[in-house]
Design an enzyme around this catalytic site. Structure first.
Site, PDB file in Angstrom:
ATOM      1  N   LYS A   1      -6.355  -0.613  -2.955  1.00 53.22           N
ATOM      2  CA  LYS A   1      -6.648  -1.664  -3.921  1.00 53.22           C
ATOM      3  C   LYS A   1      -7.358  -1.094  -5.146  1.00 53.22           C
ATOM      4  O   LYS A   1      -7.118  -1.522  -6.279  1.00 53.22           O
ATOM      5  CB  LYS A   1      -7.504  -2.760  -3.274  1.00 53.22           C
ATOM      6  CG  LYS A   1      -6.772  -3.616  -2.257  1.00 53.22           C
ATOM      7  CD  LYS A   1      -5.736  -4.520  -2.905  1.00 53.22           C
ATOM      8  CE  LYS A   1      -5.177  -5.537  -1.925  1.00 53.22           C
ATOM      9  NZ  LYS A   1      -4.127  -6.381  -2.539  1.00 53.22           N
TER      10      LYS A   1
ATOM     11  N   SER B   1      -5.165   1.054   5.968  1.00 52.58           N
ATOM     12  CA  SER B   1      -6.188   1.026   4.935  1.00 52.58           C
ATOM     13  C   SER B   1      -7.008  -0.247   5.021  1.00 52.58           C
ATOM     14  O   SER B   1      -6.459  -1.329   5.247  1.00 52.58           O
ATOM     15  CB  SER B   1      -5.540   1.121   3.549  1.00 52.58           C
ATOM     16  OG  SER B   1      -6.500   1.096   2.531  1.00 52.58           O
TER      17      SER B   1
END
Length: 257
Positions: free
Chosen positions: A2, A253
């Protein structure tokens, strides 16, 4: 991943835009990424987050210096709220997935993986709005056109799966899943055509399978992974991949749990 997307987007802004600040909407991971990226660039960040976002994500986002505006995910449209906040503050909207620069930044995850381990037969990537999956599709297919790519999604938040099967974007009600980072109700307008073109299939994991994957990854691999990030591991552990897949890479993740 992100942070890769958020920073890639904010680095494209000129001085005047940076002075006006940034507005984002997110359940937590993109929120933290935008807050960190904005802090690094000396920008003000205003972020809309749902009232039921994990407390760890709310607290972390505030600790990075962002102003958090809470909304009710069941009653309010987060994109409309973000547009209103952008009008009020003059800030530039940084969406969580549906933007070319976000997609490109997030896709560097696959680029890095394949630079380290080039001989993969398949790649498995979690999918919410599709930013990571679409970016990974572009990067992976650019390096290895023959690689097989699979999305991994919670069974209870299966908007991309339904869209993939229908051949068009399908919207679902706000989903109830432990994978809080994968709760968009509809794939992105920019991301979905990329996924549709390059992904072979979208595989689903049940809530129990996701929980089991979180536990397995922590106990056996000594990695703390949040449920959203563990969905690719969940579909593997539940034997959801086609039997003829040889060596597969899994993007895992997110540690906010």
């Amino acid at each position: 991943f992100k942070l890769r997307g958020a920073l890639n987007k904010l680095l494209t802004l000129d001085t005047a835009q940076r002075e006006r600040g940034v507005v984002a909407f997110s359940s937590g991971n993109h929120a933290q990424a935008v807050a960190i990226a904005a802090r690094e660039l000396g920008m003000k960040a205003t972020i809309a987050m749902p009232t039921d976002a994990p407390r760890a994500k709310l607290e972390a986002t505030r600790s990075y210096g962002a102003e958090v505006v809470l909304y009710d995910r069941m009653k309010e449209d987060r994109e409309a709220l973000a547009r209103r906040l952008a009008d009020e503050t003059g800030g530039v909207i940084c969406p969580p997935f549906d933007h070319e620069w976000i997609i490109a930044g997030q896709g560097t995850s696959a680029l890095e993986l394949l630079e380290e381990v080039p001989d993969l037969d398949a790649l498995v990537v979690c999918v919410g709005g599709g930013g990571l999956l679409s970016g990974c599709c572009i990067a992976a297919k650019g390096l290895r056109p023959e690689i097989r790519i699979f999305g991994a999604e919670p069974e209870q938040a299966n908007d991309t799966y339904l869209s993939f099967k229908a051949g068009r974007r399908v919207e679902i009600p706000p989903p109830d899943t432990i994978a809080d980072g994968l709760r968009p109700t509809k794939p992105g307008a920019v991301t979905f055509p990329i996924v549709q073109k390059y992904a072979e299939d979208v595989l689903l994991a049940t809530e129990d399978e996701i929980v089991q994957a979180v536990t397995f990854v922590q106990s056996r691999m000594k990695m703390v992974v949040e449920p959203s990030g563990a969905v690719p591991a969940a579909v593997a552990l539940a034997h959801k991949l086609p039997r003829d897949v040889g060596r597969a890479g899994f993007l895992v993740s997110g540690g906010n749990v």
